[in-house]
Design a protein around this motif. Structure first.
Motif, PDB file in Angstrom:
ATOM      1  N   TRP A  18       0.879  -1.172   0.000  1.00 11.07           N
ATOM      2  CA  TRP A  18       0.000   0.000   0.000  1.00 11.07           C
ATOM      3  C   TRP A  18       0.913   1.217   0.000  1.00 11.07           C
ATOM      4  CZ3 TRP A  18      -4.961   0.159   3.480  1.00 11.07           C
ATOM      5  CH2 TRP A  18      -5.699   1.317   3.197  1.00 11.07           C
ATOM      6  N   PRO A  19       1.212   1.775  -1.165  1.00 10.70           N
ATOM      7  CA  PRO A  19       2.183   2.870  -1.249  1.00 10.70           C
ATOM      8  C   PRO A  19       1.841   4.029  -0.321  1.00 10.70           C
ATOM      9  CG  PRO A  19       1.633   2.064  -3.433  1.00 10.70           C
ATOM     10  CD  PRO A  19       0.700   1.378  -2.484  1.00 10.70           C
ATOM     11  N   GLY A  20       2.860   4.481   0.406  1.00  7.51           N
ATOM     12  CA  GLY A  20       2.684   5.577   1.342  1.00  7.51           C
ATOM     13  C   GLY A  20       2.193   5.151   2.708  1.00  7.51           C
ATOM     14  N   ARG A  21       1.924   3.858   2.875  1.00  6.52           N
ATOM     15  CA  ARG A  21       1.436   3.347   4.161  1.00  6.52           C
ATOM     16  C   ARG A  21       2.373   2.245   4.665  1.00  6.52           C
ATOM     17  NH1 ARG A  21      -4.064   4.789   4.560  1.00  6.52           N
ATOM     18  NH2 ARG A  21      -3.801   4.264   6.770  1.00  6.52           N
ATOM     19  N   VAL A  22       2.339   2.020   5.966  1.00  4.27           N
ATOM     20  CA  VAL A  22       3.062   0.909   6.584  1.00  4.27           C
ATOM     21  C   VAL A  22       2.016  -0.124   6.988  1.00  4.27           C
ATOM     22  CG1 VAL A  22       4.627   0.194   8.406  1.00  4.27           C
ATOM     23  CG2 VAL A  22       4.844   2.482   7.404  1.00  4.27           C
ATOM     24  N   SER A  23       2.036  -1.261   6.340  1.00  6.88           N
ATOM     25  CA  SER A  23       0.944  -2.223   6.469  1.00  6.88           C
ATOM     26  C   SER A  23       1.442  -3.590   6.916  1.00  6.88           C
ATOM     27  CB  SER A  23       0.232  -2.406   5.114  1.00  6.88           C
ATOM     28  OG  SER A  23      -0.175  -1.191   4.561  1.00  6.88           O
ATOM     29  N   ALA A  24       0.558  -4.310   7.580  1.00  3.93           N
ATOM     30  CA  ALA A  24       0.693  -5.754   7.706  1.00  3.93           C
ATOM     31  C   ALA A  24      -0.096  -6.370   6.556  1.00  3.93           C
ATOM     32  CB  ALA A  24       0.149  -6.241   9.042  1.00  3.93           C
ATOM     33  N   VAL A  25       0.394  -7.485   6.016  1.00  8.22           N
ATOM     34  CA  VAL A  25      -0.272  -8.140   4.890  1.00  8.22           C
ATOM     35  C   VAL A  25      -0.669  -9.552   5.310  1.00  8.22           C
ATOM     36  CG1 VAL A  25      -0.141  -8.746   2.451  1.00  8.22           C
ATOM     37  CG2 VAL A  25       1.193  -6.815   3.322  1.00  8.22           C
ATOM     38  N   ILE A  26      -1.948  -9.869   5.113  1.00  5.82           N
ATOM     39  CA  ILE A  26      -2.473 -11.192   5.416  1.00  5.82           C
ATOM     40  C   ILE A  26      -2.783 -11.890   4.101  1.00  5.82           C
ATOM     41  CG2 ILE A  26      -4.308 -12.505   6.542  1.00  5.82           C
ATOM     42  CD1 ILE A  26      -4.761 -10.069   8.365  1.00  5.82           C
ATOM     43  N   PHE A  27      -2.145 -13.034   3.867  1.00  2.68           N
ATOM     44  CA  PHE A  27      -2.387 -13.806   2.652  1.00  2.68           C
ATOM     45  C   PHE A  27      -3.373 -14.939   2.959  1.00  2.68           C
ATOM     46  CE2 PHE A  27       1.712 -11.858   1.986  1.00  2.68           C
ATOM     47  CZ  PHE A  27       1.731 -11.537   0.641  1.00  2.68           C
ATOM     48  N   LEU A  28      -4.458 -15.004   2.199  1.00  2.00           N
ATOM     49  CA  LEU A  28      -5.433 -16.073   2.344  1.00  2.00           C
ATOM     50  C   LEU A  28      -5.315 -17.060   1.184  1.00  2.00           C
ATOM     51  CD1 LEU A  28      -8.628 -14.134   3.527  1.00  2.00           C
ATOM     52  CD2 LEU A  28      -6.718 -15.041   4.875  1.00  2.00           C
ATOM     53  N   ARG A  29      -5.506 -18.323   1.475  1.00  2.00           N
ATOM     54  CA  ARG A  29      -5.423 -19.352   0.444  1.00  2.00           C
ATOM     55  C   ARG A  29      -6.701 -19.398  -0.397  1.00  2.00           C
ATOM     56  NH1 ARG A  29      -1.249 -22.791   0.647  1.00  2.00           N
ATOM     57  NH2 ARG A  29      -0.010 -22.881   2.571  1.00  2.00           N
ATOM     58  N   GLY A  30      -6.559 -19.967  -1.584  1.00  2.00           N
ATOM     59  CA  GLY A  30      -7.688 -20.177  -2.475  1.00  2.00           C
ATOM     60  C   GLY A  30      -7.768 -19.127  -3.556  1.00  2.00           C
ATOM     61  N   CYS A  31      -7.990 -19.588  -4.803  1.00  2.00           N
ATOM     62  CA  CYS A  31      -8.172 -18.669  -5.922  1.00  2.00           C
ATOM     63  C   CYS A  31      -8.868 -19.417  -7.045  1.00  2.00           C
ATOM     64  CB  CYS A  31      -6.829 -18.117  -6.404  1.00  2.00           C
ATOM     65  SG  CYS A  31      -7.010 -16.913  -7.760  1.00  2.00           S
ATOM     66  N   PRO A  32      -9.901 -18.814  -7.658  1.00  2.00           N
ATOM     67  CA  PRO A  32     -10.575 -19.483  -8.769  1.00  2.00           C
ATOM     68  C   PRO A  32      -9.784 -19.428 -10.071  1.00  2.00           C
ATOM     69  CG  PRO A  32     -11.529 -17.324  -8.431  1.00  2.00           C
ATOM     70  CD  PRO A  32     -10.535 -17.530  -7.324  1.00  2.00           C
ATOM     71  N   PHE A  33      -8.848 -18.489 -10.191  1.00  2.00           N
ATOM     72  CA  PHE A  33      -8.094 -18.333 -11.427  1.00  2.00           C
ATOM     73  C   PHE A  33      -6.947 -19.335 -11.493  1.00  2.00           C
ATOM     74  CE2 PHE A  33      -9.048 -13.509 -12.161  1.00  2.00           C
ATOM     75  CZ  PHE A  33     -10.388 -13.823 -12.331  1.00  2.00           C
ATOM     76  N   ARG A  34      -6.556 -19.640 -12.712  1.00  2.00           N
ATOM     77  CA  ARG A  34      -5.368 -20.453 -12.965  1.00  2.00           C
ATOM     78  C   ARG A  34      -4.516 -19.744 -14.008  1.00  2.00           C
ATOM     79  NH1 ARG A  34      -6.697 -21.919  -8.872  1.00  2.00           N
ATOM     80  NH2 ARG A  34      -7.029 -24.039  -8.064  1.00  2.00           N
ATOM     81  N   CYS A  35      -4.022 -18.589 -13.605  1.00  2.00           N
ATOM     82  CA  CYS A  35      -3.202 -17.768 -14.501  1.00  2.00           C
ATOM     83  C   CYS A  35      -1.915 -18.527 -14.844  1.00  2.00           C
ATOM     84  CB  CYS A  35      -2.870 -16.437 -13.841  1.00  2.00           C
ATOM     85  SG  CYS A  35      -4.335 -15.494 -13.335  1.00  2.00           S
ATOM     86  N   PRO A  36      -1.487 -18.490 -16.100  1.00  2.00           N
ATOM     87  CA  PRO A  36      -0.356 -19.330 -16.518  1.00  2.00           C
ATOM     88  C   PRO A  36       0.957 -19.027 -15.810  1.00  2.00           C
ATOM     89  CG  PRO A  36      -0.980 -17.778 -18.253  1.00  2.00           C
ATOM     90  CD  PRO A  36      -2.053 -17.730 -17.215  1.00  2.00           C
ATOM     91  N   PHE A  37       1.151 -17.785 -15.346  1.00  2.00           N
ATOM     92  CA  PHE A  37       2.412 -17.438 -14.682  1.00  2.00           C
ATOM     93  C   PHE A  37       2.128 -16.878 -13.285  1.00  2.00           C
ATOM     94  CE2 PHE A  37       3.203 -16.646 -19.294  1.00  2.00           C
ATOM     95  CZ  PHE A  37       3.996 -17.766 -19.510  1.00  2.00           C
ATOM     96  N   CYS A  38       1.260 -17.545 -12.546  1.00  2.00           N
ATOM     97  CA  CYS A  38       0.858 -17.072 -11.222  1.00  2.00           C
ATOM     98  C   CYS A  38       2.067 -16.876 -10.318  1.00  2.00           C
ATOM     99  CB  CYS A  38      -0.113 -18.070 -10.590  1.00  2.00           C
ATOM    100  SG  CYS A  38      -0.668 -17.571  -8.942  1.00  2.00           S
TER     101      CYS A  38
END
Length: 249
Positions: A18-38
């Motif tokens: 988040w540009p300009g902010r100091v953040s914690a980031v929470i990553f959640l599992r699961g995604c419907p997409f299957r992008c070729p270069f995820c």
């Protein structure tokens, strides 16, 4: 009832999500997409359940024996916001709403990095005032064939467009992020994205970011920063270049 989160990981302090902010980031599992270069393919599936209360304790540790009162509030003193990421964080509707409630109760701003596939989750987060910022990934030109090629699934585009409408209806600040791989999206596709945004007249759009796509297995040479800057000329909005996209630790 105990709310569980299918947790992919935590970055306790970030200045890039988040540009300009100091953040914690929470990553959640699961995604419907299957992008070729995820970039975070390891988060597309898997099951690592954590209770919401445990997740909040990790972000905001309580004071232990012999520790100062500063330690109890160290999370909220070091960061001013939390970003939900993934995977696709809005795929976990209940978890996303529960995290939003817990984060805003602590007086922190909440942002979400989303591919736009779940407008039904985005809408209550926006309408109930939980979100301060949306980072929306646009994968391809707004055509079904282009989106199928970029995401590996059919009928994603109408859902992404609905998410964009939700953002505009509520006038919430947002950023468009486009990850660029060699030839995908092309200059012409980028112009189509730019034309779509221009037609929608997004008053709350803060910037468009062209991100350098990194090959997960070294399949290709990433698009150079110089070429990203050339591609940025196809867009009619404030454009930033991001040369490296960080993956979950």
């Amino acid at each position: 009832m105990v709310m569980m989160v299918n947790l992919g990981g935590i970055v306790p302090l970030s200045t890039v999500d988040w540009p300009g902010r100091v953040s914690a980031v929470i990553f959640l599992r699961g995604c419907p997409f299957r992008c070729p270069f995820c970039q975070n393919a390891e988060l597309q599936s898997g099951w690592t359940p954590v209770e919401i209360s445990e997740l909040m304790d990790r972000l905001f540790p309580r004071r232990g024996s012999g520790q100062s009162i500063l330690h109890e509030f160290s999370g909220s003193l070091c960061i001013d916001s939390v970003v939900l990421s993934g995977g696709e964080p809005l795929a976990q509707r209940g978890a996303a709403l529960a995290i939003a409630e817990a984060v805003t109760a602590r007086g922190l701003d909440l942002g979400v990095e989303t591919n736009g596939y779940h407008p039904e989750t985005l809408e209550p987060l926006v309408s109930e005032g939980y979100l301060s910022m949306v980072f929306l990934d646009i994968k391809a030109a707004p055509r079904e064939d282009a989106y199928l090629r970029a995401t590996g699934i059919r009928d994603a585009l109408p859902r992404v467009l609905r998410s964009l409408e939700v953002i505009l209806e509520h006038d919430i600040p947002f950023e468009i992020r486009i990850t660029v791989f060699p030839g995908m999206p092309s200059r012409d596709e980028l112009k189509e994205i730019s034309d779509l945004l221009e037609r929608m007249k997004p008053r709350s759009l803060e910037s468009v970011v062209l991100q350098q796509g990194i090959p997960p297995r070294g399949e290709f040479e990433p698009v150079s920063e110089e070429n990203l800057r050339r591609l940025a000329q196809s867009l009619k909005f404030n454009v930033r270049i991001r040369s490296v996209r960080r993956s979950v630790p």
